[in-house]
Design an enzyme around this catalytic site. Structure first.
Site, PDB file in Angstrom:
ATOM      1  N   ASP A 206       5.195   1.964  -3.476  1.00 20.76           N
ATOM      2  CA  ASP A 206       4.446   1.991  -4.743  1.00 20.76           C
ATOM      3  C   ASP A 206       4.437   0.576  -5.326  1.00 20.76           C
ATOM      4  O   ASP A 206       5.505  -0.009  -5.530  1.00 20.76           O
ATOM      5  CB  ASP A 206       5.160   2.967  -5.702  1.00 20.76           C
ATOM      6  CG  ASP A 206       4.447   3.094  -7.036  1.00 20.76           C
ATOM      7  OD1 ASP A 206       4.605   4.138  -7.692  1.00 20.76           O
ATOM      8  OD2 ASP A 206       3.712   2.154  -7.423  1.00 20.76           O
ATOM      9  N   GLY A 207       3.273   0.055  -5.573  1.00 14.83           N
ATOM     10  CA  GLY A 207       3.167  -1.321  -6.070  1.00 14.83           C
ATOM     11  C   GLY A 207       3.877  -1.532  -7.391  1.00 14.83           C
ATOM     12  O   GLY A 207       4.406  -2.612  -7.666  1.00 14.83           O
TER      13      GLY A 207
ATOM     14  N   GLU B 273       0.874  -1.193   0.000  1.00 17.71           N
ATOM     15  CA  GLU B 273       0.000   0.000   0.000  1.00 17.71           C
ATOM     16  C   GLU B 273       0.901   1.229   0.000  1.00 17.71           C
ATOM     17  O   GLU B 273       1.801   1.353   0.828  1.00 17.71           O
ATOM     18  CB  GLU B 273      -0.876  -0.034   1.252  1.00 17.71           C
ATOM     19  CG  GLU B 273      -1.556   1.269   1.624  1.00 17.71           C
ATOM     20  CD  GLU B 273      -2.442   1.843   0.537  1.00 17.71           C
ATOM     21  OE1 GLU B 273      -3.403   1.145   0.124  1.00 17.71           O
ATOM     22  OE2 GLU B 273      -2.182   2.975   0.099  1.00 17.71           O
TER      23      GLU B 273
ATOM     24  N   ASP C 298      -5.883  -4.244  -5.992  1.00 14.91           N
ATOM     25  CA  ASP C 298      -7.021  -3.590  -5.342  1.00 14.91           C
ATOM     26  C   ASP C 298      -6.721  -2.090  -5.286  1.00 14.91           C
ATOM     27  O   ASP C 298      -6.555  -1.492  -4.217  1.00 14.91           O
ATOM     28  CB  ASP C 298      -7.172  -4.192  -3.936  1.00 14.91           C
ATOM     29  CG  ASP C 298      -8.316  -3.581  -3.155  1.00 14.91           C
ATOM     30  OD1 ASP C 298      -8.406  -3.850  -1.938  1.00 14.91           O
ATOM     31  OD2 ASP C 298      -9.106  -2.823  -3.753  1.00 14.91           O
ATOM     32  N   SER C 299      -6.610  -1.513  -6.466  1.00 14.43           N
ATOM     33  CA  SER C 299      -6.086  -0.141  -6.561  1.00 14.43           C
ATOM     34  C   SER C 299      -7.205   0.876  -6.725  1.00 14.43           C
ATOM     35  O   SER C 299      -8.368   0.515  -6.963  1.00 14.43           O
ATOM     36  CB  SER C 299      -5.171  -0.043  -7.796  1.00 14.43           C
ATOM     37  OG  SER C 299      -5.977  -0.136  -8.956  1.00 14.43           O
ATOM     38  N   THR C 300      -6.812   2.130  -6.614  1.00 15.53           N
ATOM     39  CA  THR C 300      -7.731   3.217  -6.973  1.00 15.53           C
ATOM     40  C   THR C 300      -7.843   3.228  -8.499  1.00 15.53           C
ATOM     41  O   THR C 300      -7.280   2.380  -9.174  1.00 15.53           O
ATOM     42  CB  THR C 300      -7.141   4.559  -6.479  1.00 15.53           C
ATOM     43  OG1 THR C 300      -5.726   4.566  -6.771  1.00 15.53           O
ATOM     44  CG2 THR C 300      -7.332   4.716  -4.973  1.00 15.53           C
TER      45      THR C 300
HETATM   46  N1  SAM Z   1     -12.018  -0.845  -3.736  1.00 12.80           N
HETATM   47  C1  SAM Z   1     -11.409   0.388  -4.177  1.00 12.80           C
HETATM   48  C2  SAM Z   1     -11.630   0.609  -5.635  1.00 12.80           C
HETATM   49  O1  SAM Z   1     -11.976  -0.346  -6.360  1.00 12.80           O
HETATM   50  O2  SAM Z   1     -11.457   1.758  -6.050  1.00 12.80           O
HETATM   51  C3  SAM Z   1      -9.942   0.368  -3.834  1.00 12.80           C
HETATM   52  C4  SAM Z   1      -9.755   0.482  -2.364  1.00 12.80           C
HETATM   53  S1  SAM Z   1      -8.157   0.676  -1.720  1.00 12.80           S
HETATM   54  C5  SAM Z   1      -8.525   1.924  -0.559  1.00 12.80           C
HETATM   55  C6  SAM Z   1      -7.212   1.469  -2.974  1.00 12.80           C
HETATM   56  C7  SAM Z   1      -5.810   1.720  -2.442  1.00 12.80           C
HETATM   57  O3  SAM Z   1      -4.856   1.737  -3.498  1.00 12.80           O
HETATM   58  C8  SAM Z   1      -5.628   3.077  -1.722  1.00 12.80           C
HETATM   59  O4  SAM Z   1      -5.409   2.855  -0.350  1.00 12.80           O
HETATM   60  C9  SAM Z   1      -4.446   3.723  -2.397  1.00 12.80           C
HETATM   61  O5  SAM Z   1      -3.600   4.427  -1.502  1.00 12.80           O
HETATM   62  C10 SAM Z   1      -3.757   2.512  -2.999  1.00 12.80           C
HETATM   63  N2  SAM Z   1      -2.853   2.800  -4.117  1.00 12.80           N
HETATM   64  C11 SAM Z   1      -3.056   3.655  -5.138  1.00 12.80           C
HETATM   65  N3  SAM Z   1      -1.989   3.651  -5.971  1.00 12.80           N
HETATM   66  C12 SAM Z   1      -1.102   2.761  -5.456  1.00 12.80           C
HETATM   67  C13 SAM Z   1       0.188   2.304  -5.864  1.00 12.80           C
HETATM   68  N4  SAM Z   1       0.770   2.758  -6.983  1.00 12.80           N
HETATM   69  N5  SAM Z   1       0.811   1.359  -5.108  1.00 12.80           N
HETATM   70  C14 SAM Z   1       0.209   0.884  -3.979  1.00 12.80           C
HETATM   71  N6  SAM Z   1      -1.004   1.284  -3.532  1.00 12.80           N
HETATM   72  C15 SAM Z   1      -1.645   2.213  -4.267  1.00 12.80           C
END
Ligand code: SAM
Length: 285
Positions: free
Chosen positions: A138-139, A107, A156-158
């Site tokens: 960063d993933g 995350e 499970d990203s944004t």
């Molecule tokens: N269920 C939600 C959706 O479908 O939009 C996703 C929920 S989860 C909260 C999304 C997570 O991805 C966030 O906590 C965000 O900080 C994380 N995120 C975004 N970009 C990322 C990256 N490059 N590497 C790791 N995590 C990331």
């Protein structure tokens, strides 16, 4: 004075929820994090104003992100990588399987985890499972250089705007392919086929995955608080087909676990891959 949360689903369509209370609001290094409370959906998390999850309907998304892959390759998934997912809902569902030995949760934003631990224990409740290692990175960078390390990767990203953008690139999917073992599975939240902005992202990411994996399919679920409610997931695999290889024995094996899931079930498992014509047309090369 009535307070409403509103998300623009397109330039001419919006979705609003009446808000009882604002529980948290702060800008992190990566995004604006808000937790609000409502009568209709309970507590909900938004990032940069976009809906992430609500207490009332998160079960749909987390069931469908996790259990389709687990049921497809039930006895072969030991090591799992979750990218994003800082709210913990995906990890919660994974920890229900005794067969899983290790979960890396990568995350980018520590504040998301801290906020969800405090305000959304419903999803964050299993982040302290001894099998879980949380990595704040960063993933896209984390997965570079990994080889034959995981049986399952869940993205499970944004959305593909902001910090999540890199998680929809060909480079990222190619690195996921290398990080997966020979019968590994990649599942990603694949946006939505309905509004143009999301449909373009769906098509782009699907075609990139399709060009890399021998098996690549898309399945669907209805998630009331996501844009249009029609949400898609990508299933990519080096070996197993989630429909052809999911016969009565596989369904019986999953059912024998006795896991109660409010959305996923082994009949829906096959049905969710039967897509509307307009979605099939969107995904055509
Ligand atoms: N269920 C939600 C959706 O479908 O939009 C996703 C929920 S989860 C909260 C999304 C997570 O991805 C966030 O906590 C965000 O900080 C994380 N995120 C975004 N970009 C990322 C990256 N490059 N590497 C790791 N995590 C990331």
């Amino acid at each position: 004075m009535k307070l409403w949360y509103t998300e623009k689903h397109s330039k001419d369509a919006r979705f609003s929820i009446k808000v009882e209370r604002q529980l948290f609001s702060q800008q992190s290094e990566y995004q604006k994090i808000d937790v609000l409370e409502s009568q209709e959906f309970g507590r909900f998390l938004t990032l940069d104003g976009l809906m992430m999850l609500t207490e009332k309907d998160e079960f749909i998304y987390h069931d469908m992100l996790v259990h389709v892959a687990m049921a497809t390759h039930l006895d072969g998934i030991r090591d799992v990588l979750v990218i994003g997912g800082g709210d913990g809902g995906t990890v919660r569902e994974l920890t229900r399987y005794a067969s899983i030995q290790h979960i890396d949760l990568v995350e980018i934003d520590p504040m998301v985890v801290e906020v969800c631990r405090e305000f959304l224990p419903q999803t964050a409740c299993k982040l302290d499972d001894p099998r879980v290692r949380i990595v704040y990175e960063d993933g896209l960078r984390f997965v570079r250089g990994k080889e034959d390390a995981y049986d399952l990767i869940l993205v499970d990203s944004t959305d593909p705007f902001g910090p999540g953008e890199g998680l929809f690139t060909r480079e990222f999917y190619g690195n996921c392919y290398k990080a997966l073992r020979e019968d590994g599975i990649l599942v990603n939240q694949q946006e939505s086929p309905y509004y143009e902005k999301y449909a373009e992202a769906t098509r782009r990411s699907y075609l990139r995955i399709h060009s890399l994996f021998p098996v690549s399919r898309v399945y669907q679920a209805h998630i009331p608080t996501y844009p249009s409610g029609h949400w898609l997931f990508g299933f990519a695999s080096k070996r197993y087909d989630p429909v052809e290889d999911f016969g009565p024995e596989a369904a019986a094996a999953w059912n024998a676990l006795g896991l109660y899931t409010r959305y996923y079930n082994t009949r829906l498992h096959r049905g969710c891959f039967a897509l509307p014509t307009y979605v099939n047309e969107l995904l055509e090369e």
